[in-house]
Design a protein around this motif. Structure first.
Motif, PDB file in Angstrom:
ATOM      1  N   SER A  97     -11.453  -2.556  16.633  1.00  0.00           N
ATOM      2  CA  SER A  97     -11.389  -4.010  16.498  1.00  0.00           C
ATOM      3  C   SER A  97     -12.761  -4.639  16.307  1.00  0.00           C
ATOM      4  O   SER A  97     -12.931  -5.851  16.466  1.00  0.00           O
ATOM      5  N   THR A  98     -13.756  -3.805  15.917  1.00  0.00           N
ATOM      6  CA  THR A  98     -15.077  -4.343  15.608  1.00  0.00           C
ATOM      7  C   THR A  98     -14.946  -5.460  14.569  1.00  0.00           C
ATOM      8  O   THR A  98     -14.318  -5.274  13.540  1.00  0.00           O
ATOM      9  N   GLY A  99     -15.522  -6.599  14.865  1.00  0.00           N
ATOM     10  CA  GLY A  99     -15.479  -7.693  13.901  1.00  0.00           C
ATOM     11  C   GLY A  99     -14.290  -8.614  14.084  1.00  0.00           C
ATOM     12  O   GLY A  99     -14.193  -9.629  13.412  1.00  0.00           O
ATOM     13  N   TRP A 100     -13.388  -8.255  14.972  1.00  0.00           N
ATOM     14  CA  TRP A 100     -12.255  -9.135  15.246  1.00  0.00           C
ATOM     15  C   TRP A 100     -12.633 -10.058  16.396  1.00  0.00           C
ATOM     16  O   TRP A 100     -13.116  -9.610  17.435  1.00  0.00           O
ATOM     17  N   GLY A 101     -12.408 -11.365  16.229  1.00  0.00           N
ATOM     18  CA  GLY A 101     -12.704 -12.321  17.285  1.00  0.00           C
ATOM     19  C   GLY A 101     -11.769 -12.130  18.468  1.00  0.00           C
ATOM     20  O   GLY A 101     -10.588 -11.870  18.285  1.00  0.00           O
ATOM     21  N   GLU A 102     -12.320 -12.238  19.673  1.00  0.00           N
ATOM     22  CA  GLU A 102     -11.479 -12.119  20.874  1.00  0.00           C
ATOM     23  C   GLU A 102     -10.956 -13.487  21.284  1.00  0.00           C
ATOM     24  O   GLU A 102     -11.669 -14.476  21.132  1.00  0.00           O
ATOM     25  N   PRO A 103      -9.771 -13.591  21.860  1.00  0.00           N
ATOM     26  CA  PRO A 103      -8.824 -12.480  21.951  1.00  0.00           C
ATOM     27  C   PRO A 103      -7.993 -12.396  20.679  1.00  0.00           C
ATOM     28  O   PRO A 103      -7.583 -13.411  20.146  1.00  0.00           O
ATOM     29  N   TRP A 104      -7.745 -11.183  20.192  1.00  0.00           N
ATOM     30  CA  TRP A 104      -6.861 -11.031  19.041  1.00  0.00           C
ATOM     31  C   TRP A 104      -5.517 -10.489  19.535  1.00  0.00           C
ATOM     32  O   TRP A 104      -5.409  -9.933  20.622  1.00  0.00           O
ATOM     33  N   GLN A 105      -4.537 -10.667  18.688  1.00  0.00           N
ATOM     34  CA  GLN A 105      -3.184 -10.254  19.049  1.00  0.00           C
ATOM     35  C   GLN A 105      -2.581  -9.503  17.871  1.00  0.00           C
ATOM     36  O   GLN A 105      -2.520 -10.032  16.769  1.00  0.00           O
ATOM     37  N   GLY A 106      -2.187  -8.249  18.070  1.00  0.00           N
ATOM     38  CA  GLY A 106      -1.535  -7.498  16.996  1.00  0.00           C
ATOM     39  C   GLY A 106      -0.123  -8.007  16.766  1.00  0.00           C
ATOM     40  O   GLY A 106       0.485  -8.609  17.645  1.00  0.00           O
ATOM     41  N   GLY A 107       0.381  -7.772  15.559  1.00  0.00           N
ATOM     42  CA  GLY A 107       1.755  -8.174  15.231  1.00  0.00           C
ATOM     43  C   GLY A 107       2.722  -7.025  15.424  1.00  0.00           C
ATOM     44  O   GLY A 107       2.406  -6.032  16.087  1.00  0.00           O
ATOM     45  N   PRO A 108       3.906  -7.134  14.833  1.00  0.00           N
ATOM     46  CA  PRO A 108       4.937  -6.116  15.034  1.00  0.00           C
ATOM     47  C   PRO A 108       4.730  -4.854  14.191  1.00  0.00           C
ATOM     48  O   PRO A 108       4.018  -4.872  13.183  1.00  0.00           O
ATOM     49  N   LEU A 109       5.379  -3.780  14.625  1.00  0.00           N
ATOM     50  CA  LEU A 109       5.479  -2.554  13.835  1.00  0.00           C
ATOM     51  C   LEU A 109       6.860  -2.527  13.196  1.00  0.00           C
ATOM     52  O   LEU A 109       7.874  -2.596  13.888  1.00  0.00           O
ATOM     53  N   ASP A 110       6.873  -2.436  11.852  1.00  0.00           N
ATOM     54  CA  ASP A 110       8.130  -2.364  11.115  1.00  0.00           C
ATOM     55  C   ASP A 110       8.373  -0.914  10.714  1.00  0.00           C
ATOM     56  O   ASP A 110       7.472  -0.255  10.197  1.00  0.00           O
ATOM     57  N   VAL A 111       9.575  -0.409  10.974  1.00  0.00           N
ATOM     58  CA  VAL A 111       9.906   0.972  10.629  1.00  0.00           C
ATOM     59  C   VAL A 111      11.020   0.975   9.591  1.00  0.00           C
ATOM     60  O   VAL A 111      12.105   0.452   9.829  1.00  0.00           O
ATOM     61  N   GLU A 112      10.729   1.543   8.413  1.00  0.00           N
ATOM     62  CA  GLU A 112      11.725   1.648   7.337  1.00  0.00           C
ATOM     63  C   GLU A 112      12.263   3.064   7.291  1.00  0.00           C
ATOM     64  O   GLU A 112      11.485   4.020   7.256  1.00  0.00           O
ATOM     65  N   VAL A 113      13.593   3.209   7.265  1.00  0.00           N
ATOM     66  CA  VAL A 113      14.180   4.555   7.215  1.00  0.00           C
ATOM     67  C   VAL A 113      15.100   4.714   6.006  1.00  0.00           C
ATOM     68  O   VAL A 113      16.044   5.495   6.027  1.00  0.00           O
ATOM     69  N   THR A 114      14.804   3.956   4.940  1.00  0.00           N
ATOM     70  CA  THR A 114      15.538   4.142   3.689  1.00  0.00           C
ATOM     71  C   THR A 114      14.535   4.276   2.554  1.00  0.00           C
ATOM     72  O   THR A 114      13.351   3.952   2.705  1.00  0.00           O
ATOM     73  N   ARG A 115      15.013   4.764   1.434  1.00  0.00           N
ATOM     74  CA  ARG A 115      14.190   4.949   0.241  1.00  0.00           C
ATOM     75  C   ARG A 115      13.502   3.632  -0.131  1.00  0.00           C
ATOM     76  O   ARG A 115      14.164   2.632  -0.391  1.00  0.00           O
ATOM     77  N   THR A 116      12.203   3.646  -0.139  1.00  0.00           N
ATOM     78  CA  THR A 116      11.460   2.400  -0.299  1.00  0.00           C
ATOM     79  C   THR A 116      10.212   2.625  -1.153  1.00  0.00           C
ATOM     80  O   THR A 116       9.554   3.660  -1.035  1.00  0.00           O
ATOM     81  N   VAL A 117       9.925   1.671  -2.020  1.00  0.00           N
ATOM     82  CA  VAL A 117       8.618   1.624  -2.670  1.00  0.00           C
ATOM     83  C   VAL A 117       7.721   0.775  -1.784  1.00  0.00           C
ATOM     84  O   VAL A 117       7.952  -0.417  -1.620  1.00  0.00           O
ATOM     85  N   PHE A 118       6.738   1.412  -1.178  1.00  0.00           N
ATOM     86  CA  PHE A 118       5.774   0.686  -0.352  1.00  0.00           C
ATOM     87  C   PHE A 118       4.633   0.257  -1.258  1.00  0.00           C
ATOM     88  O   PHE A 118       4.122   1.060  -2.038  1.00  0.00           O
ATOM     89  N   ASP A 119       4.251  -1.008  -1.183  1.00  0.00           N
ATOM     90  CA  ASP A 119       3.141  -1.433  -2.021  1.00  0.00           C
ATOM     91  C   ASP A 119       2.110  -2.187  -1.194  1.00  0.00           C
ATOM     92  O   ASP A 119       2.379  -2.610  -0.079  1.00  0.00           O
ATOM     93  N   ALA A 120       0.938  -2.335  -1.763  1.00  0.00           N
ATOM     94  CA  ALA A 120      -0.188  -2.907  -1.031  1.00  0.00           C
ATOM     95  C   ALA A 120      -0.266  -4.411  -1.188  1.00  0.00           C
ATOM     96  O   ALA A 120      -1.324  -5.005  -1.037  1.00  0.00           O
ATOM     97  N   GLY A 121       0.848  -5.065  -1.489  1.00  0.00           N
ATOM     98  CA  GLY A 121       0.858  -6.520  -1.594  1.00  0.00           C
ATOM     99  C   GLY A 121      -0.061  -6.997  -2.697  1.00  0.00           C
ATOM    100  O   GLY A 121       0.007  -6.532  -3.824  1.00  0.00           O
ATOM    101  N   GLN A 122      -0.973  -7.900  -2.340  1.00  0.00           N
ATOM    102  CA  GLN A 122      -1.903  -8.453  -3.334  1.00  0.00           C
ATOM    103  C   GLN A 122      -2.767  -7.381  -3.984  1.00  0.00           C
ATOM    104  O   GLN A 122      -3.272  -7.563  -5.071  1.00  0.00           O
ATOM    105  N   GLY A 123      -2.960  -6.257  -3.253  1.00  0.00           N
ATOM    106  CA  GLY A 123      -3.826  -5.204  -3.791  1.00  0.00           C
ATOM    107  C   GLY A 123      -3.095  -4.245  -4.706  1.00  0.00           C
ATOM    108  O   GLY A 123      -3.699  -3.333  -5.257  1.00  0.00           O
ATOM    109  N   ALA A 124      -1.773  -4.426  -4.862  1.00  0.00           N
ATOM    110  CA  ALA A 124      -0.993  -3.453  -5.636  1.00  0.00           C
ATOM    111  C   ALA A 124      -1.114  -3.737  -7.122  1.00  0.00           C
ATOM    112  O   ALA A 124      -0.166  -4.128  -7.774  1.00  0.00           O
TER     113      ALA A 124
END
Ligand SMILES: [Zn+2]
Length: 195
Positions: free
Chosen positions: A62-89
């Motif tokens: 978490s170097t460079g992250w302002g305190e206090p920071w809060q992580g978000g959720p973990l999403d788990v996909e269990v079906t055939r999926t194209v994962f993409d990098a969003g804006q970076g895709a």
């Protein structure tokens, strides 16, 4: 930084094995205190995901992250999926696995080359719907599955199982290595991006 995400994708697991394997990995993450046991946090545009656990700090840098920071959720996909990098895709080119020549998607000034991406876009949809996602090469005329084309790593990953950490600082190399071991030695892809 809630829209920053990191995905770990299992490229080899079958659709039938994806859910049981996901359950084993989730049980390990819960036992380690990395996530909470119940899906209580909403993932944007999806169902509920797992909340970060009390020991999240041990698996991130978490170097460079302002305190206090809060992580978000973990999403788990269990079906055939194209994962993409969003804006970076937005890959610059893709390499044909047969003739090893590149198909360019952009001009040098990053203007899109009209139509260049279309066969890949169609193949993404086909793959998602259960097909092979074949793309015909404009150079050698040979057709190869999308997943075999090179140069798009970091933009797209294809698999039946994926774990997406929303709004977490960078996962440590040690954690990623251990994560890979928990995926039965399958080939994996790691991707980060923003929506
Ligand atoms: Zn080719």
């Amino acid at each position: 930084m809630g829209d920053y995400f990191q995905s770990i994708v299992d490229r080899d697991v079958t659709e039938a094995d994806a859910a049981p394997l996901a359950a084993r990995v989730v049980a390990w993450l819960v036992a380690e205190g990395v996530i909470g046991p119940e899906r209580t946090e909403l993932v944007l545009g999806k169902g509920p995901g797992y909340p970060p656990g009390p020991r999240i700090r041990e698996v991130v840098d978490s170097t460079g992250w302002g305190e206090p920071w809060q992580g978000g959720p973990l999403d788990v996909e269990v079906t055939r999926t194209v994962f993409d990098a969003g804006q970076g895709a937005d890959p610059a080119s893709a390499g044909c696995p047969r003739c090893e020549r590149d198909v360019e998607f952009h001009e040098e000034d990053w203007e899109e080359i009209p139509g260049a991406w279309d066969p890949f876009s169609e193949a993404l949809t086909d793959w998602e719907e259960g097909g092979e996602g074949l793309v015909r090469c404009v150079h050698c005329d040979g057709s190869s599955p999308l997943a075999d084309w090179t140069g798009m790593d970091g933009c797209f990953a294809f698999g039946n199982l994926g774990f997406t950490f929303w709004g977490w600082p960078d996962l440590t190399a040690a954690f990623l290595a251990e994560f890979d071991r928990r995926l039965d030695g399958h080939r994996t892809a790691f991707m980060s991006g923003k929506l």
